[in-house]
Design an enzyme around this catalytic site. Structure first.
Site, PDB file in Angstrom:
ATOM      1  N   HIS A 177       0.870  -1.181   0.000  1.00  0.00           N
ATOM      2  CA  HIS A 177       0.000   0.000   0.000  1.00  0.00           C
ATOM      3  C   HIS A 177       0.901   1.223   0.000  1.00  0.00           C
ATOM      4  O   HIS A 177       1.704   1.418   0.905  1.00  0.00           O
ATOM      5  CB  HIS A 177      -0.916   0.004   1.224  1.00  0.00           C
ATOM      6  CG  HIS A 177      -1.848   1.174   1.208  1.00  0.00           C
ATOM      7  ND1 HIS A 177      -3.086   1.145   0.586  1.00  0.00           N
ATOM      8  CD2 HIS A 177      -1.711   2.436   1.691  1.00  0.00           C
ATOM      9  CE1 HIS A 177      -3.667   2.320   0.707  1.00  0.00           C
ATOM     10  NE2 HIS A 177      -2.859   3.121   1.375  1.00  0.00           N
ATOM     11  N   CYS A 178       0.768   2.047  -1.036  1.00  0.00           N
ATOM     12  CA  CYS A 178       1.642   3.221  -1.171  1.00  0.00           C
ATOM     13  C   CYS A 178       0.871   4.461  -0.705  1.00  0.00           C
ATOM     14  O   CYS A 178      -0.111   4.847  -1.340  1.00  0.00           O
ATOM     15  CB  CYS A 178       2.074   3.363  -2.630  1.00  0.00           C
ATOM     16  SG  CYS A 178       3.087   4.827  -2.891  1.00  0.00           S
ATOM     17  N   PRO A 179       1.286   5.097   0.397  1.00  0.00           N
ATOM     18  CA  PRO A 179       0.546   6.272   0.871  1.00  0.00           C
ATOM     19  C   PRO A 179       0.655   7.461  -0.086  1.00  0.00           C
ATOM     20  O   PRO A 179      -0.238   8.312  -0.103  1.00  0.00           O
ATOM     21  CB  PRO A 179       1.204   6.584   2.220  1.00  0.00           C
ATOM     22  CG  PRO A 179       2.517   5.904   2.188  1.00  0.00           C
ATOM     23  CD  PRO A 179       2.397   4.738   1.269  1.00  0.00           C
TER      24      PRO A 179
END
Ligand SMILES: [Zn+2]
Ligand SMILES: [Zn+2]
Ligand SMILES: [Zn+2]
Length: 340
Positions: A177-179
């Protein structure tokens, strides 16, 4: 002897407990000390102690992701607008043709970077396909092989899926999950994410080069004190030369115009972004080369497992399956592996 055997069998049977498979609904007779079991019919894995989970901090993670995406979008817009404002008067003053050429290059890089960013950030990362479950006549033999039950979504979770607590759903082939894009990187948007990284790297390199070029033309002249005389320069020690050079650079930097200050900021920020993205891109390409995702790499252990390290994994990742590989039969024989 016979009586003892019968007693033993009766004792064993009494310890067995009836369990229900969540996948097909069949009732199975299992030893009482078996908390996790796999159904012999549908292949689903049941954890009988697992309970439904509710993620109360989902709203906070979504809010954080939206803030990150807004900041990243603003940053990219600032780099683009600041670069155009600071560089193009200098470029056009040198040559009109080179000015037009650099305008075209900027437009292509900006469109590709913003488009791939939008696709990576706002496209669903990989929703698992809907699958029938819950009743025996509907679920066939092996239909739910190695499926588990997602306690957040209350739905079947395939071995290639992973539940993301930031997105609040299961993601097929989840990498991470890439913020910064506020989204997962999964089966659907992984390629867009990699192209976004490549596009950003090229764009930041271009920004750094053009800003250095423009800065070279508008930088105020260096004011030396003792180093102005060549014989002093020749006879001075290295540390003294460096000290004098730094002093002259700082002195001229004090005379920089607003355009010059913006150029320095653009060079520093684009080089910093480039260093971070180079490491990330290299890591991602290594995982793709190994036919893995970041999560499957973690689950395979520190040794990296026995992955099929092959350039075909990279070709399959970037190429269209109906263009390149159809003419090369051996590409079809290799399959991208996703191990969980
Ligand atoms: Zn079953
Ligand atoms: Zn889930
Ligand atoms: Zn996610």
């Amino acid at each position: 002897m016979i009586d003892l055997t019968v007693e033993h069998v009766e004792a064993t049977v009494r310890e067995d407990i009836e369990r229900t498979c969540w996948g097909c609904g069949l009732r199975l007779l299992l030893p009482s000390n078996t908390p996790i079991f796999k159904c012999g019919w549908c292949g689903a894995i049941t954890n009988q102690h697992a309970q439904k989970r509710i993620d109360k901090s989902l709203w906070w993670r979504r809010w954080r992701d939206r803030c990150f995406v807004s900041v990243v979008s603003l940053f990219m817009l600032c780099i683009l607008c600041g670069g155009v404002w600071a560089v193009y008067p200098v470029v056009f003053s040198i040559s009109y043709v080179s000015g037009v050429f650099h305008c075209l290059v900027t437009a292509v890089l900006a469109v590709s970077t913003f488009t791939t960013f939008g696709l990576a950030a706002f496209r669903c990362a990989g929703r698992p396909p809907n699958i029938q479950w819950g009743s025996y006549p509907v679920v066939g033999k092996g239909d739910l092989e190695d499926y588990t039950f997602c306690l957040y979504c209350c739905k079947p979770k395939s071995p290639r899926s992973h539940h993301c607590r930031s997105c609040g759903m299961c993601i097929e082939d989840m990498d991470h999950h890439c913020p910064f894009i506020g989204n997962c990187v999964g089966a659907t948007n992984h390629r867009h994410f990699i192209i976004f990284l490549i596009s950003t790297l090229i764009s930041t390199a271009y920004v750094a080069i053009m800003c250095s070029y423009a800065g070279w033309h508008i930088w105020p002249p260096l004011m030396f004190t003792s180093l102005a005389r060549p014989y002093t320069f020749a006879s001075g020690s290295a540390s003294r030369v460096v000290r004098e050079l730094s002093r002259a650079l700082l002195g001229s930097a004090m005379l920089l115009s607003t355009r010059g200050i913006i150029l320095v900021y653009l060079i520093v920020s684009s080089v910093s972004v480039q260093m971070g993205l180079t490491v990330l891109l290299w890591q991602q390409l290594c995982y793709i080369y190994e036919g893995q995702t970041y999560l499957s790499h973690l689950s395979s252990g520190a040794g990296g497992g026995s992955g099929e390290r092959d350039c075909q994994n990279l070709v399959r990742f970037f190429s269209c399956p109906y263009s390149f590989s159809r003419y090369l039969p051996f590409f079809r024989s290799s399959r991208k592996r996703h191990r969980k």
